[in-house]
Design a protein around this motif. Sequence first.
Motif, PDB file in Angstrom:
ATOM      1  N   HIS A   1       0.828  -1.265   0.095  1.00 14.52           N
ATOM      2  CA  HIS A   1      -0.034   0.169  -0.030  1.00 14.52           C
ATOM      3  C   HIS A   1       0.751   1.237   0.059  1.00 14.52           C
ATOM      4  CE1 HIS A   1      -3.611   2.325   2.191  1.00 14.52           C
ATOM      5  NE2 HIS A   1      -3.376   2.632   0.891  1.00 14.52           N
ATOM      6  N   CYS A   2       1.892   1.471   1.116  1.00 11.29           N
ATOM      7  CA  CYS A   2       2.856   2.467   0.817  1.00 11.29           C
ATOM      8  C   CYS A   2       3.360   2.681  -0.177  1.00 11.29           C
ATOM      9  CB  CYS A   2       3.656   2.425   2.290  1.00 11.29           C
ATOM     10  SG  CYS A   2       2.475   2.748   3.792  1.00 11.29           S
ATOM     11  N   GLY A   3       4.089   1.405  -0.807  1.00  5.38           N
ATOM     12  CA  GLY A   3       5.025   1.597  -2.090  1.00  5.38           C
ATOM     13  C   GLY A   3       4.017   2.098  -3.197  1.00  5.38           C
ATOM     14  N   GLU A   4       2.775   1.662  -3.158  1.00  3.15           N
ATOM     15  CA  GLU A   4       2.024   2.137  -4.310  1.00  3.15           C
ATOM     16  C   GLU A   4       1.668   3.437  -4.249  1.00  3.15           C
ATOM     17  OE1 GLU A   4       0.946   0.608  -6.885  1.00  3.15           O
ATOM     18  OE2 GLU A   4       0.832  -1.472  -6.509  1.00  3.15           O
ATOM     19  N   ASP A   5       1.445   4.107  -2.860  1.00  6.45           N
ATOM     20  CA  ASP A   5       1.082   5.346  -2.735  1.00  6.45           C
ATOM     21  C   ASP A   5       2.521   6.309  -3.171  1.00  6.45           C
ATOM     22  OD1 ASP A   5      -1.366   4.833  -2.067  1.00  6.45           O
ATOM     23  OD2 ASP A   5      -1.052   5.522   0.257  1.00  6.45           O
ATOM     24  N   HIS A   6       3.582   5.590  -2.948  1.00  5.93           N
ATOM     25  CA  HIS A   6       4.822   6.479  -3.357  1.00  5.93           C
ATOM     26  C   HIS A   6       4.972   6.547  -4.691  1.00  5.93           C
ATOM     27  CE1 HIS A   6       5.963   6.657   0.937  1.00  5.93           C
ATOM     28  NE2 HIS A   6       6.688   5.639   1.076  1.00  5.93           N
ATOM     29  N   LEU A   7       4.922   5.653  -5.312  1.00 10.25           N
ATOM     30  CA  LEU A   7       4.878   5.483  -6.785  1.00 10.25           C
ATOM     31  C   LEU A   7       3.697   6.429  -7.428  1.00 10.25           C
ATOM     32  CD1 LEU A   7       5.740   1.756  -7.484  1.00 10.25           C
ATOM     33  CD2 LEU A   7       6.970   3.828  -7.932  1.00 10.25           C
TER      34      LEU A   7
ATOM     35  N   ALA B   1       2.664   9.428  -6.203  1.00  9.66           N
ATOM     36  CA  ALA B   1       3.122  10.286  -5.486  1.00  9.66           C
ATOM     37  C   ALA B   1       4.059  11.123  -6.667  1.00  9.66           C
ATOM     38  CB  ALA B   1       3.272  10.659  -4.335  1.00  9.66           C
ATOM     39  N   ALA B   2       5.025   9.951  -7.081  1.00  6.35           N
ATOM     40  CA  ALA B   2       6.176  10.231  -7.765  1.00  6.35           C
ATOM     41  C   ALA B   2       5.669  10.728  -9.138  1.00  6.35           C
ATOM     42  CB  ALA B   2       7.119   9.159  -7.715  1.00  6.35           C
TER      43      ALA B   2
END
Length: 191
Positions: free
Chosen positions: A43-49, A51-52
């Motif tokens: 979930h956090c990885g998807e959100d970071h991507l 946002a990127a």
Amino acid sequence: MTKPVPLAAPGLLGAQPRSVSCHMRKVRKFTKEDGVEAGDLLHCGEDHLSAAGYLFAASPSFYDSAGYLAHMGIELLLKSWLLEVAGEFHAIHSLSKLWSTLMNDHGGPALSEDESRLLTKLDQFETLRYPNRKVPMEVGTEDWEMIDAFSEKVRGCMPQSIEIPKAADNLVRKVGRVLMKKKKEPTGGAH
């Protein structure tokens, strides 16, 4: 005999003096027992991507932040995958080493030459958090296209058993928290 390497200067930001031999230092491992869950990492990885992607699209002023978030996003996807298949992951930031562990120990696919070059470049993006004029890092929108395609490959290879926890209500939930905008209270006295 290996000379100890100081990890913190005495009194620096309250750090206590300590040292450790370079050859004896152990890298911490995270497991589910530490409270880390594969779905939360995903979930956090998807959100970071995500946002990127927004930052790459917004302005060149944000490319450094976008590149750093892209590195973090891929890192969390790989660590999610490792936690699911191995029950643990090392507290490292090298995407190349994480991928090697997946490939060599857990049946992850080999990378193409282009993907290997991208992983090497993404590993360099980790340095964007500490800008250095002596070692400038180039980052641009052409990087995002490759990162986005690579993240799709990673998602396609990950075990389908990893799921982002879904909320039964309309609240935004993440890593056991509820995220929301709070109403601003009026400040000051009567006019």
